[in-house]
Design an enzyme around this catalytic site. Sequence first.
Site, PDB file in Angstrom:
ATOM      1  N   TYR A  11       0.823  -1.223   0.000  1.00 12.33           N
ATOM      2  CA  TYR A  11       0.000   0.000   0.000  1.00 12.33           C
ATOM      3  C   TYR A  11       0.861   1.279   0.000  1.00 12.33           C
ATOM      4  CZ  TYR A  11      -3.300   3.413   2.042  1.00 12.33           C
ATOM      5  OH  TYR A  11      -4.058   4.517   2.313  1.00 12.33           O
ATOM      6  N   ASN A  32       7.851 -10.043  -1.824  1.00 10.81           N
ATOM      7  CA  ASN A  32       7.493 -11.466  -1.960  1.00 10.81           C
ATOM      8  C   ASN A  32       6.002 -11.668  -2.232  1.00 10.81           C
ATOM      9  OD1 ASN A  32       6.313 -10.969   0.479  1.00 10.81           O
ATOM     10  ND2 ASN A  32       7.615 -12.343   1.679  1.00 10.81           N
ATOM     11  N   LEU A  33       5.270 -10.581  -2.386  1.00 12.76           N
ATOM     12  CA  LEU A  33       3.834 -10.596  -2.706  1.00 12.76           C
ATOM     13  C   LEU A  33       3.007 -11.322  -1.638  1.00 12.76           C
ATOM     14  CD1 LEU A  33       3.970 -11.215  -6.594  1.00 12.76           C
ATOM     15  CD2 LEU A  33       4.018  -9.043  -5.348  1.00 12.76           C
ATOM     16  N   ASP A  58      12.016 -12.722  -1.262  1.00 10.81           N
ATOM     17  CA  ASP A  58      11.927 -12.412   0.157  1.00 10.81           C
ATOM     18  C   ASP A  58      13.164 -11.654   0.633  1.00 10.81           C
ATOM     19  OD1 ASP A  58      11.700 -12.706   3.062  1.00 10.81           O
ATOM     20  OD2 ASP A  58      10.111 -14.125   2.536  1.00 10.81           O
ATOM     21  N   SER A 124       6.226   3.174  13.159  1.00  8.55           N
ATOM     22  CA  SER A 124       4.792   3.411  13.344  1.00  8.55           C
ATOM     23  C   SER A 124       4.549   4.182  14.628  1.00  8.55           C
ATOM     24  CB  SER A 124       4.092   2.051  13.420  1.00  8.55           C
ATOM     25  OG  SER A 124       2.781   2.209  13.905  1.00  8.55           O
ATOM     26  N   TYR A 148       3.448  -6.544  17.141  1.00  7.80           N
ATOM     27  CA  TYR A 148       3.788  -5.788  15.930  1.00  7.80           C
ATOM     28  C   TYR A 148       4.552  -4.517  16.301  1.00  7.80           C
ATOM     29  CZ  TYR A 148       3.104  -2.279  12.305  1.00  7.80           C
ATOM     30  OH  TYR A 148       3.314  -1.270  11.399  1.00  7.80           O
ATOM     31  N   LYS A 152       8.654  -3.068  15.734  1.00  7.33           N
ATOM     32  CA  LYS A 152       9.083  -1.751  15.216  1.00  7.33           C
ATOM     33  C   LYS A 152      10.075  -1.103  16.185  1.00  7.33           C
ATOM     34  CE  LYS A 152       6.770  -1.729  11.373  1.00  7.33           C
ATOM     35  NZ  LYS A 152       7.487  -1.853  10.107  1.00  7.33           N
ATOM     36  N   ASN A 197      -9.395  -4.866   9.392  1.00  2.56           N
ATOM     37  CA  ASN A 197      -9.312  -4.486  10.803  1.00  2.56           C
ATOM     38  C   ASN A 197      -9.377  -2.977  10.969  1.00  2.56           C
ATOM     39  OD1 ASN A 197      -8.723  -7.137  11.911  1.00  2.56           O
ATOM     40  ND2 ASN A 197      -6.818  -6.956  10.745  1.00  2.56           N
ATOM     41  N   ARG A 230      -8.057   9.677  15.890  1.00  4.05           N
ATOM     42  CA  ARG A 230      -6.759   9.328  15.300  1.00  4.05           C
ATOM     43  C   ARG A 230      -6.330  10.417  14.323  1.00  4.05           C
ATOM     44  NH1 ARG A 230      -7.507   6.204  18.688  1.00  4.05           N
ATOM     45  NH2 ARG A 230      -7.301   3.923  18.705  1.00  4.05           N
ATOM     46  N   PRO A 292     -10.535  -4.201  22.651  1.00  4.68           N
ATOM     47  CA  PRO A 292      -9.462  -4.316  23.641  1.00  4.68           C
ATOM     48  C   PRO A 292      -8.153  -3.747  23.102  1.00  4.68           C
ATOM     49  CG  PRO A 292     -10.648  -6.388  23.425  1.00  4.68           C
ATOM     50  CD  PRO A 292     -11.162  -5.488  22.344  1.00  4.68           C
TER      51      PRO A 292
HETATM   52  P1  NAD Z   1       1.568  -3.710   2.996  1.00  2.45           P
HETATM   53  O1  NAD Z   1       1.341  -5.037   3.633  1.00  2.45           O
HETATM   54  O2  NAD Z   1       0.572  -3.199   2.028  1.00  2.45           O
HETATM   55  O3  NAD Z   1       3.005  -3.688   2.293  1.00  2.45           O
HETATM   56  C1  NAD Z   1       4.082  -4.446   2.770  1.00  2.45           C
HETATM   57  C2  NAD Z   1       4.671  -5.167   1.554  1.00  2.45           C
HETATM   58  O4  NAD Z   1       5.809  -5.921   1.983  1.00  2.45           O
HETATM   59  C3  NAD Z   1       3.693  -6.149   0.917  1.00  2.45           C
HETATM   60  O5  NAD Z   1       3.664  -5.940  -0.481  1.00  2.45           O
HETATM   61  C4  NAD Z   1       4.283  -7.531   1.248  1.00  2.45           C
HETATM   62  O6  NAD Z   1       4.025  -8.453   0.217  1.00  2.45           O
HETATM   63  C5  NAD Z   1       5.754  -7.215   1.394  1.00  2.45           C
HETATM   64  N1  NAD Z   1       6.524  -8.082   2.296  1.00  2.45           N
HETATM   65  C6  NAD Z   1       6.269  -8.423   3.578  1.00  2.45           C
HETATM   66  N2  NAD Z   1       7.252  -9.182   4.072  1.00  2.45           N
HETATM   67  C7  NAD Z   1       8.178  -9.308   3.078  1.00  2.45           C
HETATM   68  C8  NAD Z   1       9.428  -9.970   2.982  1.00  2.45           C
HETATM   69  N3  NAD Z   1       9.944 -10.668   3.993  1.00  2.45           N
HETATM   70  N4  NAD Z   1      10.115  -9.883   1.799  1.00  2.45           N
HETATM   71  C9  NAD Z   1       9.597  -9.203   0.749  1.00  2.45           C
HETATM   72  N5  NAD Z   1       8.415  -8.565   0.788  1.00  2.45           N
HETATM   73  C10 NAD Z   1       7.724  -8.613   1.952  1.00  2.45           C
HETATM   74  O7  NAD Z   1       1.784  -2.659   4.194  1.00  2.45           O
HETATM   75  P2  NAD Z   1       1.818  -1.078   4.149  1.00  2.45           P
HETATM   76  O8  NAD Z   1       0.572  -0.563   4.766  1.00  2.45           O
HETATM   77  O9  NAD Z   1       2.225  -0.596   2.807  1.00  2.45           O
HETATM   78  O10 NAD Z   1       2.986  -0.825   5.195  1.00  2.45           O
HETATM   79  C11 NAD Z   1       4.334  -0.617   4.784  1.00  2.45           C
HETATM   80  C12 NAD Z   1       5.198  -0.455   6.010  1.00  2.45           C
HETATM   81  O11 NAD Z   1       4.691   0.620   6.800  1.00  2.45           O
HETATM   82  C13 NAD Z   1       5.243  -1.671   6.912  1.00  2.45           C
HETATM   83  O12 NAD Z   1       6.542  -1.789   7.435  1.00  2.45           O
HETATM   84  C14 NAD Z   1       4.262  -1.311   8.009  1.00  2.45           C
HETATM   85  O13 NAD Z   1       4.566  -1.972   9.213  1.00  2.45           O
HETATM   86  C15 NAD Z   1       4.482   0.187   8.120  1.00  2.45           C
HETATM   87  N6  NAD Z   1       3.326   0.911   8.677  1.00  2.45           N
HETATM   88  C16 NAD Z   1       2.103   0.787   8.079  1.00  2.45           C
HETATM   89  C17 NAD Z   1       1.005   1.461   8.625  1.00  2.45           C
HETATM   90  C18 NAD Z   1      -0.375   1.322   8.021  1.00  2.45           C
HETATM   91  O14 NAD Z   1      -1.353   1.611   8.713  1.00  2.45           O
HETATM   92  N7  NAD Z   1      -0.524   0.913   6.772  1.00  2.45           N
HETATM   93  C19 NAD Z   1       1.174   2.284   9.755  1.00  2.45           C
HETATM   94  C20 NAD Z   1       2.442   2.392  10.315  1.00  2.45           C
HETATM   95  C21 NAD Z   1       3.515   1.702   9.760  1.00  2.45           C
HETATM   96  N1  UDP Z   2     -12.567   1.480  14.551  1.00  6.35           N
HETATM   97  C1  UDP Z   2     -13.916   1.208  14.630  1.00  6.35           C
HETATM   98  N2  UDP Z   2     -14.414   0.164  13.889  1.00  6.35           N
HETATM   99  C2  UDP Z   2     -13.637  -0.597  13.078  1.00  6.35           C
HETATM  100  C3  UDP Z   2     -12.251  -0.293  12.993  1.00  6.35           C
HETATM  101  C4  UDP Z   2     -11.751   0.754  13.756  1.00  6.35           C
HETATM  102  O1  UDP Z   2     -14.658   1.866  15.368  1.00  6.35           O
HETATM  103  O2  UDP Z   2     -14.149  -1.539  12.444  1.00  6.35           O
HETATM  104  C5  UDP Z   2     -12.006   2.612  15.334  1.00  6.35           C
HETATM  105  C6  UDP Z   2     -10.946   2.217  16.340  1.00  6.35           C
HETATM  106  O3  UDP Z   2     -11.539   1.871  17.580  1.00  6.35           O
HETATM  107  C7  UDP Z   2     -10.097   3.493  16.409  1.00  6.35           C
HETATM  108  C8  UDP Z   2     -10.198   4.072  14.992  1.00  6.35           C
HETATM  109  O4  UDP Z   2     -11.367   3.483  14.412  1.00  6.35           O
HETATM  110  O5  UDP Z   2     -10.682   4.420  17.304  1.00  6.35           O
HETATM  111  C9  UDP Z   2      -9.001   3.735  14.104  1.00  6.35           C
HETATM  112  O6  UDP Z   2      -8.783   2.326  14.119  1.00  6.35           O
HETATM  113  P1  UDP Z   2      -7.709   1.637  13.184  1.00  6.35           P
HETATM  114  O7  UDP Z   2      -7.723   0.163  13.516  1.00  6.35           O
HETATM  115  O8  UDP Z   2      -7.947   2.027  11.785  1.00  6.35           O
HETATM  116  O9  UDP Z   2      -6.313   2.302  13.620  1.00  6.35           O
HETATM  117  P2  UDP Z   2      -5.514   2.215  15.021  1.00  6.35           P
HETATM  118  O10 UDP Z   2      -6.484   1.942  16.112  1.00  6.35           O
HETATM  119  O11 UDP Z   2      -4.538   1.120  14.830  1.00  6.35           O
HETATM  120  O12 UDP Z   2      -4.872   3.552  15.159  1.00  6.35           O
END
Ligand code: NAD
Ligand code: UDP
Length: 339
Positions: A11, A32-33, A58, A124, A148, A152, A197, A230, A292
């Site tokens: 993403y 690694n998709l 990977d 994060s 998770y 980080k 989620n 948030r 929770p």
């Molecule tokens: P995502 O799952 O869409 O992208 C992660 C990509 O990494 C995927 O394409 C997956 O196939 C690939 N991948 C996972 N493990 C791998 C491995 N061992 N080797 C090769 N490819 C691998 O996630 P995202 O939302 O784009 O998040 C990107 C980064 O940002 C992650 O490190 C995530 O922890 C961090 N992050 C995301 C969020 C969020 O809410 N999306 C928030 C904070 C931090």
């Molecule tokens: N949330 C919700 N219903 C859902 C998913 C999330 O009410 O189905 C709420 C959650 O309680 C939080 C906000 O939306 O207050 C953002 O949640 P998310 O899981 O997207 O992010 P995070 O909690 O990890 O910051």
Amino acid sequence: MKVLVTGGCGYIGSHTCVELLENGYEVVVVDNLSNSKKDVVDKIKKITKHDLTFYQGDVCNLTLMDQIFAKEKIDAVIHFAAYKAVGESVTNPLKYYQNNLDSTIVLCEVMSKYNVKKLVFSSSATVYGNPKKLPIKESFALSPTNPYGKTKLMIENILKDLYISDNTWSIAVLRYFNPVGAHESGLIGEDPNGIPNNLMPYIMKVATNELPYLNIFGDDYDTIDGTGVRDYIHVVDLSKGHIKAIEKVLQDTGIDYYNLGTGCGYSVLEIVNTFAKVNNVKINYKIVSRRPGDIACCYADPSYAYEKLKWRATKGIEDMCRDSYSFVMKNKEHGYKNK
Ligand code: NAD
Ligand code: UDP
């Protein structure tokens, strides 16, 4: 300048590849998709009209990573590849410790070997846990509450030790708040497996009638309307932050930490109502008990990122809701099916 993007089909990675290519960087992706699809590569090329090099594999695979660094002349790396589902990390912690830590250690080993010491790392806001004060500054205490988030924080510590051991490294640790939205083309966006989620993907499924209603987890928090608050940030703004971070690591040495958020908090109900209004759709919801582990309120102080990187978010909550919906509608029209 050639940038290796691990997890570049995901993403945030895919949006960042677009920004890199549009800013004149050459891009090599390794993914690694496990949580993405290969056609994202074609979509990135279609949006930017630029080519990129894709390795399906990977990051934990030392032999593959060595081959990539031997073949490509990499100048810097953005490391997105990781597992990111908080709930799954609680039920299957070893999967998270293994993938998130191993991939980073292998990557840093190979980077050292090839003397490529410029790294941007995806951390994060979850590393802050339940903050005592708001808005959150980079200097606040770190105490993640789930495996998770702990991966980080562990990686942040590994990177700090790496820099202490060899101060020719240059590392930017980016702590993202809540990324939402999609590229304005509607070609790339967030496409989670199964029942989402996170709030915005769940709202998108209610908007398209794939799910009947949204469960709102609690309306008795000490917030504007009782629902959780948030700091939602448009993924395109977030991706632009990576360009600034790459520029920074290419210029300097050191390790530094940046909050990437807007600084504005929105409640669940504010998001639901804005989404319904700008897209002219009805979002059914039910108030249910708190989830929770959830905290009431979380938003960034993003001023350090502005001071040091000259980056700040420009897109508002209406853009985020509009672009999320247009991504899902566009992909539905083109025969998009859930995985
Ligand atoms: P995502 O799952 O869409 O992208 C992660 C990509 O990494 C995927 O394409 C997956 O196939 C690939 N991948 C996972 N493990 C791998 C491995 N061992 N080797 C090769 N490819 C691998 O996630 P995202 O939302 O784009 O998040 C990107 C980064 O940002 C992650 O490190 C995530 O922890 C961090 N992050 C995301 C969020 C969020 O809410 N999306 C928030 C904070 C931090
Ligand atoms: N949330 C919700 N219903 C859902 C998913 C999330 O009410 O189905 C709420 C959650 O309680 C939080 C906000 O939306 O207050 C953002 O949640 P998310 O899981 O997207 O992010 P995070 O909690 O990890 O910051």
